[in-house]
Motif scaffolding. Structure first.
Motif, PDB file in Angstrom:
ATOM      1  N   LYS A   1       0.826  -1.213   0.000  1.00  0.00           N
ATOM      2  CA  LYS A   1       0.000   0.000   0.000  1.00  0.00           C
ATOM      3  C   LYS A   1       0.858   1.260   0.000  1.00  0.00           C
ATOM      4  N   GLY A   2       0.610   2.127  -0.969  1.00  0.00           N
ATOM      5  CA  GLY A   2       1.309   3.401  -1.044  1.00  0.00           C
ATOM      6  C   GLY A   2       2.729   3.311  -1.568  1.00  0.00           C
ATOM      7  N   SER A   3       3.198   2.123  -1.993  1.00  0.00           N
ATOM      8  CA  SER A   3       4.588   1.938  -2.396  1.00  0.00           C
ATOM      9  C   SER A   3       4.690   1.662  -3.888  1.00  0.00           C
ATOM     10  N   TYR A   4       5.859   1.969  -4.453  1.00  0.00           N
ATOM     11  CA  TYR A   4       6.144   1.596  -5.830  1.00  0.00           C
ATOM     12  C   TYR A   4       7.525   0.943  -5.942  1.00  0.00           C
ATOM     13  N   GLU A   5       7.976   0.319  -4.842  1.00  0.00           N
ATOM     14  CA  GLU A   5       9.253  -0.380  -4.833  1.00  0.00           C
ATOM     15  C   GLU A   5       9.033  -1.874  -5.107  1.00  0.00           C
ATOM     16  N   ILE A   6       9.911  -2.462  -5.924  1.00  0.00           N
ATOM     17  CA  ILE A   6       9.869  -3.892  -6.217  1.00  0.00           C
ATOM     18  C   ILE A   6      10.663  -4.627  -5.141  1.00  0.00           C
ATOM     19  N   THR A   7      10.008  -5.523  -4.429  1.00  0.00           N
ATOM     20  CA  THR A   7      10.656  -6.186  -3.292  1.00  0.00           C
ATOM     21  C   THR A   7      10.967  -7.654  -3.548  1.00  0.00           C
ATOM     22  N   SER A   8      10.434  -8.241  -4.610  1.00  0.00           N
ATOM     23  CA  SER A   8      10.608  -9.673  -4.851  1.00  0.00           C
ATOM     24  C   SER A   8      11.655  -9.923  -5.943  1.00  0.00           C
ATOM     25  N   LYS A   9      12.640 -10.773  -5.656  1.00  0.00           N
ATOM     26  CA  LYS A   9      13.641 -11.148  -6.659  1.00  0.00           C
ATOM     27  C   LYS A   9      13.005 -11.946  -7.795  1.00  0.00           C
ATOM     28  N   GLY A  14     -10.182   1.937  -3.439  1.00  0.00           N
ATOM     29  CA  GLY A  14     -10.732   2.167  -2.106  1.00  0.00           C
ATOM     30  C   GLY A  14      -9.803   2.937  -1.195  1.00  0.00           C
ATOM     31  N   THR A  15      -8.585   3.201  -1.648  1.00  0.00           N
ATOM     32  CA  THR A  15      -7.597   3.911  -0.823  1.00  0.00           C
ATOM     33  C   THR A  15      -7.078   5.111  -1.590  1.00  0.00           C
ATOM     34  N   GLY A  16      -7.098   6.289  -0.982  1.00  0.00           N
ATOM     35  CA  GLY A  16      -6.533   7.476  -1.607  1.00  0.00           C
ATOM     36  C   GLY A  16      -7.473   8.112  -2.624  1.00  0.00           C
ATOM     37  N   SER A  17      -7.152   9.359  -2.983  1.00  0.00           N
ATOM     38  CA  SER A  17      -7.949  10.096  -3.957  1.00  0.00           C
ATOM     39  C   SER A  17      -7.601   9.653  -5.371  1.00  0.00           C
ATOM     40  N   LYS A  18      -8.399  10.112  -6.341  1.00  0.00           N
ATOM     41  CA  LYS A  18      -8.168   9.777  -7.731  1.00  0.00           C
ATOM     42  C   LYS A  18      -6.810  10.281  -8.195  1.00  0.00           C
ATOM     43  N   GLU A  19      -6.445  11.505  -7.755  1.00  0.00           N
ATOM     44  CA  GLU A  19      -5.161  12.082  -8.165  1.00  0.00           C
ATOM     45  C   GLU A  19      -3.993  11.313  -7.571  1.00  0.00           C
ATOM     46  N   ILE A  20      -4.101  10.938  -6.293  1.00  0.00           N
ATOM     47  CA  ILE A  20      -3.016  10.188  -5.643  1.00  0.00           C
ATOM     48  C   ILE A  20      -2.848   8.824  -6.315  1.00  0.00           C
ATOM     49  N   ASN A  21      -3.949   8.127  -6.597  1.00  0.00           N
ATOM     50  CA  ASN A  21      -3.869   6.814  -7.240  1.00  0.00           C
ATOM     51  C   ASN A  21      -3.267   6.914  -8.637  1.00  0.00           C
ATOM     52  N   GLN A  22      -3.628   7.971  -9.377  1.00  0.00           N
ATOM     53  CA  GLN A  22      -3.067   8.136 -10.715  1.00  0.00           C
ATOM     54  C   GLN A  22      -1.560   8.320 -10.643  1.00  0.00           C
ATOM     55  N   ARG A  23      -1.108   9.166  -9.718  1.00  0.00           N
ATOM     56  CA  ARG A  23       0.319   9.417  -9.567  1.00  0.00           C
ATOM     57  C   ARG A  23       1.059   8.167  -9.090  1.00  0.00           C
ATOM     58  N   LEU A  24       0.445   7.419  -8.165  1.00  0.00           N
ATOM     59  CA  LEU A  24       1.078   6.203  -7.655  1.00  0.00           C
ATOM     60  C   LEU A  24       1.179   5.143  -8.757  1.00  0.00           C
ATOM     61  N   ALA A  25       0.133   5.006  -9.578  1.00  0.00           N
ATOM     62  CA  ALA A  25       0.178   4.047 -10.691  1.00  0.00           C
ATOM     63  C   ALA A  25       1.263   4.434 -11.697  1.00  0.00           C
ATOM     64  N   GLU A  26       1.425   5.742 -11.950  1.00  0.00           N
ATOM     65  CA  GLU A  26       2.492   6.199 -12.835  1.00  0.00           C
ATOM     66  C   GLU A  26       3.863   5.833 -12.277  1.00  0.00           C
ATOM     67  N   ASN A  27       4.038   6.025 -10.975  1.00  0.00           N
ATOM     68  CA  ASN A  27       5.326   5.704 -10.351  1.00  0.00           C
ATOM     69  C   ASN A  27       5.607   4.203 -10.400  1.00  0.00           C
ATOM     70  N   ARG A  28       4.573   3.375 -10.253  1.00  0.00           N
ATOM     71  CA  ARG A  28       4.776   1.930 -10.321  1.00  0.00           C
ATOM     72  C   ARG A  28       5.212   1.521 -11.725  1.00  0.00           C
ATOM     73  N   CYS A  29       4.569   2.086 -12.762  1.00  0.00           N
ATOM     74  CA  CYS A  29       4.981   1.787 -14.134  1.00  0.00           C
ATOM     75  C   CYS A  29       6.395   2.287 -14.394  1.00  0.00           C
ATOM     76  N   ARG A  30       6.694   3.486 -13.892  1.00  0.00           N
ATOM     77  CA  ARG A  30       8.029   4.059 -14.093  1.00  0.00           C
ATOM     78  C   ARG A  30       9.094   3.181 -13.456  1.00  0.00           C
ATOM     79  N   ARG A  31       8.788   2.643 -12.244  1.00  0.00           N
ATOM     80  CA  ARG A  31       9.769   1.810 -11.538  1.00  0.00           C
ATOM     81  C   ARG A  31      10.045   0.526 -12.311  1.00  0.00           C
ATOM     82  N   VAL A  32       8.988  -0.119 -12.824  1.00  0.00           N
ATOM     83  CA  VAL A  32       9.175  -1.349 -13.597  1.00  0.00           C
ATOM     84  C   VAL A  32       9.898  -1.045 -14.901  1.00  0.00           C
TER      85      VAL A  32
END
Length: 372
Positions: A276-284, A313-331
């Motif tokens: 939740k709230g993270s965009y770090e990859i933790t699994s090898k 169900g967690t966070g606003s629409k803007e926060i979720n959009q930004r978090l999803a962008e960061n997850r894609c960017r990290r991968v």
């Protein structure tokens, strides 16, 4: 005015306590590091001097102040203040210097359990103590000369309105209490003199305000267990597809099939899950799968498509959009490190969704697949 101030504080504390009863268990944060969450500010407004017999003078007086502070965590801060006011008693005007420190407390942030960076209004209660000096008719005088000095107690309510990540507007109601001798009047019975002030000002958050959460071992373990369960289900499905598996042992969950056509799936996709709230990859295992995907994409001249999502169900629409962008960017960063050309990576950011939930954790992912 004093009764009004006390009433406002009491109502504020009661309302935030009731609000807290409907909140989930508090989310902890790591205390601010020494270089984080500092702020400076200035304020100015009107003030009344009240001593024996009530307010002295028929007109309001004016003054202002400067302060420097540090948020220790998301709901407690420390602040050093200097106020210079012009006051009036029965003998005339005098200049009032107040240097004090105080503790600041945000009831909403404490009772809610987490800091909301998008909140527009935040009430802050503060209290402290220090020293006060009366320099008479002179604007400044030596603090070691013939001036009146006393200890002072200060309390107030600061209404903070967020203008940007860096700048806040605040409206401050404050009461300062000191002994009777500060205004150079001597009374047979010692009494307390109060100064009431209402001021408006700006606070500059140096670098903005941000807080880090401690690493949640239980949450990470639960996520790993959920991922293992999913991998077992996917492997079981693959074992039941002989045309694809061909009875060969597999080191990863990525298995490839030849399906031709524009934008057609040519591999079994897989998901990288996040806490939740993270965009770090933790699994090898996720990194191994990405490496296999890159090899196949380069060998077959394919593209890799990333679809990032959060649970809505967690966070606003803007926060979720930004978090999803960061997850894609990290991968995407990991794919580039593994040798995948950046122009052959397609990113699709979906933001908050409810596709796999419940549980909501399953929607916190990046979906990875090969396309023509």
């Amino acid at each position: 005015m004093k009764k009004f101030f006390i009433t406002v504080c009491a109502v504020l504390m009661a309302s935030t306590a009731v609000f807290a009863g409907n909140q989930p268990e508090s989310n902890r944060y790591i205390a601010s590091k020494w270089g984080q969450n500092w702020f400076i500010g200035a304020r100015g407004g009107i003030n009344y001097w009240a001593g024996k017999g009530g307010v002295q003078g028929s007109t309001p007086n004016f003054g202002g102040g400067l302060y420097l502070g540090h948020w220790v965590n998301h709901y407690v801060g420390l602040r050093l203040n200097y106020d210079l006011h012009q006051n009036q008693n029965v003998d005339g005007e005098f200049f009032y210097h107040n240097l004090f420190g105080n503790v600041m407390f945000s009831p909403i942030d404490m009772f809610k359990g987490e800091y909301d960076e998008n909140r527009v209004y935040t009430p802050i209660i503060y209290a402290g103590a220090g020293g006060v000096m009366n320099s008479g008719s002179k604007l400044f005088a030596s603090p070691f000369g013939r001036v009146n000095r006393e200890m002072v107690g200060v309390a107030g309510l600061m209404n903070v309105f967020k203008l940007s990540r860096i700048v806040d507007l605040h409206i401050d109601f404050q009461i300062a209490t000191q002994r009777w001798s500060i205004d150079q009047k001597l009374y047979a019975t010692p009494i307390l003199h109060n100064e009431y002030s209402a001021q408006i000002g700006l606070t500059f958050n140096l670098g903005g305000r941000s807080y880090e959460r401690p690493y949640n071992c239980d949450e990470a373990l639960r996520q790993n267990e959920e991922l293992i369960r999913q991998l077992r289900e996917e492997n079981e499905e693959l074992r039941n597809r002989p045309a694809v598996v061909a009875q060969k042992p597999c080191d990863t969950i990525v298995k490839f099939v030849n399906v031709e056509g524009e934008d057609q799936l040519i591999s079994t996709p897989f998901s990288i899950f996040f806490t939740k709230g993270s965009y770090e990859i933790t699994s090898k295992r996720d990194l191994i799968n990405l490496g296999e995907m890159v090899k196949s994409a380069k060998a077959g001249d394919y593209r890799i498509r990333l679809r990032g999502t959060c649970d809505n169900g967690t966070g606003s629409k803007e926060i979720n959009q930004r978090l999803a962008e960061n997850r894609c960017r990290r991968v995407k960063e990991e794919l580039v490190k593994l040798g995948m050309p950046e122009n052959r990576i397609v990113v699709d950011v979906a933001g908050g969704v409810s596709e796999l939930a419940p549980p909501a954790e399953l929607d916190r992912r990046v979906f990875v697949e090969l396309i023509k």
